[in-house]
Design a protein around this motif. Structure first.
Motif, PDB file in Angstrom:
ATOM      1  N   ALA A 265     -31.137  54.994 -83.978  1.00 53.58           N
ATOM      2  CA  ALA A 265     -29.850  54.656 -83.290  1.00 53.58           C
ATOM      3  C   ALA A 265     -28.854  54.339 -83.866  1.00 53.58           C
ATOM      4  N   VAL A 266     -27.453  55.039 -84.200  1.00 58.34           N
ATOM      5  CA  VAL A 266     -26.712  54.819 -84.698  1.00 58.34           C
ATOM      6  C   VAL A 266     -25.301  54.594 -84.068  1.00 58.34           C
ATOM      7  N   GLN A 267     -25.003  53.728 -83.827  1.00 58.59           N
ATOM      8  CA  GLN A 267     -23.510  53.443 -83.702  1.00 58.59           C
ATOM      9  C   GLN A 267     -21.861  53.166 -84.043  1.00 58.59           C
ATOM     10  N   LEU A 268     -21.076  54.244 -83.675  1.00 57.95           N
ATOM     11  CA  LEU A 268     -20.290  54.448 -84.968  1.00 57.95           C
ATOM     12  C   LEU A 268     -18.687  53.300 -84.751  1.00 57.95           C
ATOM     13  N   ILE A 269     -18.232  52.956 -85.800  1.00 56.80           N
ATOM     14  CA  ILE A 269     -18.294  51.497 -86.669  1.00 56.80           C
ATOM     15  C   ILE A 269     -16.236  51.849 -86.519  1.00 56.80           C
ATOM     16  N   SER A 270     -15.304  51.618 -85.690  1.00 61.08           N
ATOM     17  CA  SER A 270     -14.612  51.561 -86.110  1.00 61.08           C
ATOM     18  C   SER A 270     -13.251  49.910 -86.115  1.00 61.08           C
ATOM     19  N   LEU A 271     -12.839  49.814 -87.500  1.00 60.91           N
ATOM     20  CA  LEU A 271     -12.776  48.217 -88.338  1.00 60.91           C
ATOM     21  C   LEU A 271     -10.521  48.964 -88.799  1.00 60.91           C
ATOM     22  N   LYS A 272     -10.143  48.014 -89.605  1.00 62.46           N
ATOM     23  CA  LYS A 272      -9.040  47.749 -89.493  1.00 62.46           C
ATOM     24  C   LYS A 272      -9.897  47.651 -91.359  1.00 62.46           C
ATOM     25  N   THR A 273      -9.475  48.999 -91.970  1.00 62.16           N
ATOM     26  CA  THR A 273      -9.435  49.066 -93.780  1.00 62.16           C
ATOM     27  C   THR A 273      -8.219  48.491 -94.238  1.00 62.16           C
ATOM     28  N   GLY A 274      -8.858  48.790 -95.812  1.00 61.95           N
ATOM     29  CA  GLY A 274      -8.048  48.698 -96.822  1.00 61.95           C
ATOM     30  C   GLY A 274      -7.341  49.827 -97.769  1.00 61.95           C
ATOM     31  N   THR A 275      -6.549  49.561 -98.991  1.00 63.62           N
ATOM     32  CA  THR A 275      -6.188  51.131 -99.792  1.00 63.62           C
ATOM     33  C   THR A 275      -6.424  50.251-101.240  1.00 63.62           C
ATOM     34  N   VAL A 276      -6.647  51.334-101.663  1.00 68.70           N
ATOM     35  CA  VAL A 276      -6.435  50.794-103.561  1.00 68.70           C
ATOM     36  C   VAL A 276      -5.282  51.558-103.773  1.00 68.70           C
ATOM     37  N   SER A 277      -3.976  51.982-104.323  1.00 66.19           N
ATOM     38  CA  SER A 277      -3.152  52.626-104.726  1.00 66.19           C
ATOM     39  C   SER A 277      -3.314  51.725-106.445  1.00 66.19           C
ATOM     40  N   GLY A 278      -2.532  52.727-107.350  1.00 64.27           N
ATOM     41  CA  GLY A 278      -1.303  52.993-108.158  1.00 64.27           C
ATOM     42  C   GLY A 278      -1.354  53.831-108.951  1.00 64.27           C
ATOM     43  N   VAL A 279      -1.213  53.318-109.700  1.00 64.43           N
ATOM     44  CA  VAL A 279      -0.258  54.592-110.975  1.00 64.43           C
ATOM     45  C   VAL A 279      -1.206  54.606-112.692  1.00 64.43           C
ATOM     46  N   VAL A 280      -1.553  55.419-113.126  1.00 68.46           N
ATOM     47  CA  VAL A 280      -2.359  55.625-114.155  1.00 68.46           C
ATOM     48  C   VAL A 280      -0.878  56.075-115.762  1.00 68.46           C
ATOM     49  N   THR A 281      -1.164  55.094-116.460  1.00 67.35           N
ATOM     50  CA  THR A 281      -0.145  54.827-117.525  1.00 67.35           C
ATOM     51  C   THR A 281      -1.192  55.498-118.875  1.00 67.35           C
ATOM     52  N   GLY A 282      -1.030  56.356-119.488  1.00 72.03           N
ATOM     53  CA  GLY A 282      -1.913  56.391-121.009  1.00 72.03           C
ATOM     54  C   GLY A 282      -0.946  55.149-121.883  1.00 72.03           C
ATOM     55  N   PRO A 283      -1.595  55.215-123.533  1.00 73.33           N
ATOM     56  CA  PRO A 283      -1.229  53.981-124.586  1.00 73.33           C
ATOM     57  C   PRO A 283       0.431  54.153-124.359  1.00 73.33           C
TER      58      PRO A 283
END
Length: 546
Positions: free
Chosen positions: A235-253
């Motif tokens: 048996a598997v019960q669904l899970i609802s929760l407050k999630t997080g985020t990772v965001s950013g910018v990729v830059t070159g040298p």
């Protein structure tokens, strides 16, 4: 016939194959499970059968599975072999019910069973089977071989899925806007009105739910499934929760936004789609991973060919990020060029006249289960034997050399205190490794012998595993670890061995890649025999089983 019901397996596909001559013939069993394969030339054949709902089985094999060796079937010219019996075991099944967070049946939810397997010495979960919950929340996943499994329910409206769709739309809009001023104005207006389709969803909602009541694959309960087993009540019960985020910018040298591929990984259990995610930022270099379960992740970026000089993965970046509920973590990454590895060929260890320019020195990447496919960095030494390999991305590598004279092999590749011929050379970001020295030898060892039973008859349904006594050499893709199958006469031969102390054993066919696993090798030590090989040795070691 069926191995568990003792009845005929109708319409099973039966196959015979031979390597010399190269032949493959198939037929289908009739209503009584009988089959006939005619007009076969004289050869040594392997015979196997398979059918949906059953596990493939080879004649004489000690366990089911595609590619598991069986006993060869020797067919002489004009010979007729009758009453050959193959017993097919039924495949395993995992079943259960999916409920929502209130305990009501969850309808139409995808459910996945993931089986643990080996990859480069790592044990990780790989897709095994899928189902969708029915109107009562029930699911049933069949066709499963024995092994350890995880089971996860992944609602279609998970926060991460909606976030990935929104991020994809945002990137496409950026690409369109970059080349069309009118389109850019329309997109900006839609964003102001909140109808662009690129809005990141609210951070609370469904996440993957694993059997065991956790959203984390590394904390999930494991299901041990035996041969033809049915593991019910999962048996598997669904899970609802407050999630997080990772965001950013990729830059070159140069500090400017860069085109790159970005990967986020749960290092404890990197399962594709559930704990490994990818993003492909647009021209602005921005990326976002939303809907993440709180925890620690590894964030990586690899420059793409669109960067120009940074193409082909020459530029990389990585960092650890800790995600917390309801928060956004800055994961901006600055790409850096790979490191430089230098060294020299000891020309005195090669036969004269030695021309190092005919050689190719390679650093072979030893990848983990979540690593990107990587090119093999290489270089051609100059006339003095000096070589420079650049750029080399951070990671683990083993030294190899191509183009050596016939009969010669790499003896050592020493970079300070690491012999990269046998051990992993770690290339670290921001740090060039010490200079290496490569030496060679012409007299590698050969080990051969025969595997037989207590009556002296050849044994062909076992594998011979040779591995080093020194546990420091128990690494993935080691040149000292060899798994071979005896021929139809029970004989085996292993060539090109470096000198040293080894252990040898005849074993049942292991899982692919399992023979590099340290825990597996540890279980074999007590039942193995010691073999000592000197440089240039040609030794015989026979093995008696049963």
């Amino acid at each position: 016939m069926s191995a568990d019901l003792a009845g005929p397996v109708r319409k099973a596909q039966v196959k015979v194959s031979s390597l010399s001559p190269r032949i493959t013939r198939t037929t289908v069993a009739d209503a009584e499970g009988r089959f006939v394969l005619e007009d076969l030339p004289a050869a040594d054949y392997t015979l196997s059968a398979s059918k949906l709902g059953y596990l493939e089985m080879a004649l004489g094999a000690r366990r089911p599975g595609a590619g598991v060796p069986g006993a060869p079937l020797k067919l002489a010219a004009g010979q007729k072999i009758e009453k050959v019996s193959l017993k097919l075991p039924r495949a395993g099944v995992i079943s259960g019910v999916v409920t929502d967070e209130w305990g009501d049946p969850a309808i139409g939810v995808p459910v996945a069973a993931m089986r643990f397997a080996y990859e480069n010495g790592y044990r990780t979960a790989r897709p095994g089977g899928n189902a969708v919950s029915d109107d009562l929340g029930g699911y049933r996943i069949g066709g499963l071989p024995p092994g350890d499994y995880l089971v996860a329910a992944t609602p279609r409206d998970m926060v991460a899925a909606a976030a990935a769709s929104a991020e994809s739309i945002r990137v496409r809009q950026e690409i369109i806007a970059a080349g069309d001023a009118e389109a850019r104005a329309r997109i900006n207006e839609a964003r102001r009105d909140g109808v662009s389709g690129a809005e990141i969803p609210a951070p609370a909602g469904y996440v993957p739910a694993f059997f065991g009541g956790t959203p984390s694959p590394s904390a999930a309960a494991r299901i041990s499934l035996g041969l033809s087993d049915h593991a019910g009540g999962i048996a598997v019960q669904l899970i609802s929760l407050k999630t997080g985020t990772v965001s950013g910018v990729v830059t070159g040298p140069d500090g400017l936004p860069a085109l790159a591929s970005v990967q986020l990984v749960d290092p404890l259990m990197p399962i594709a789609g559930l704990a490994v995610w990818f993003r492909h930022p647009g021209a602005d270099g921005r990326f976002s991973f939303a809907g993440l379960v709180p925890g620690t992740y590894v964030l990586r970026a690899q420059g793409t060919k669109a960067i120009g000089a940074a193409g082909g993965g020459d530029f990389t970046a990585a960092m650890n990020v800790t995600v917390t509920s309801g928060n956004t973590v800055d994961g901006s990454l600055a790409l850096q060029r790979g490191r430089t590895v230098t060294g020299s060929i000891d020309l005195n260890t090669l036969p004269p006249p030695a021309d190092a320019r005919r050689l190719s020195v390679q650093l072979y990447p030893i990848m983990g289960p979540s690593d990107w496919e990587a090119a093999v960095p290489r270089a051609t030494p100059d006339e003095r034997g000096a070589f420079t390999i650049s750029p080399v991305a951070p990671g683990l590598y083993r030294a190899r050399v191509n183009g050596l004279p016939q009969g010669w092999a790499l003896a050592s590749a020493v970079f300070r205190d690491v012999d990269a011929a046998d051990m992993n050379l770690e290339i670290k970001a921001g740090e060039d490794p010490p200079t290496g020295v490569l030496t060679f030898a012409s007299r590698t060892a050969v080990l051969s012998g025969a595997v037989s039973n207590k009556d002296g008859e050849p044994v062909t349904d076992r594998n011979v595993l040779l591995f080093p006594a020194n546990r420091d050499f128990w690494v993935a893709q080691s040149r000292r670890i060899h798994l071979v199958q005896p021929g139809r006469d029970g004989r085996y031969e292993i060539r090109g061995l470096p000198p040293g102390d080894y252990r040898i054993a005849a074993i049942d066919s292991p899982e692919p890649g399992q023979h590099f696993d340290r825990e597996f090798l540890t279980t074999l030590v007590a039942g193995s025999a010691e073999v000592r090989l000197a440089e240039g040795d040609s030794k015989t070691h026979d093995i008696r089983v049963g």
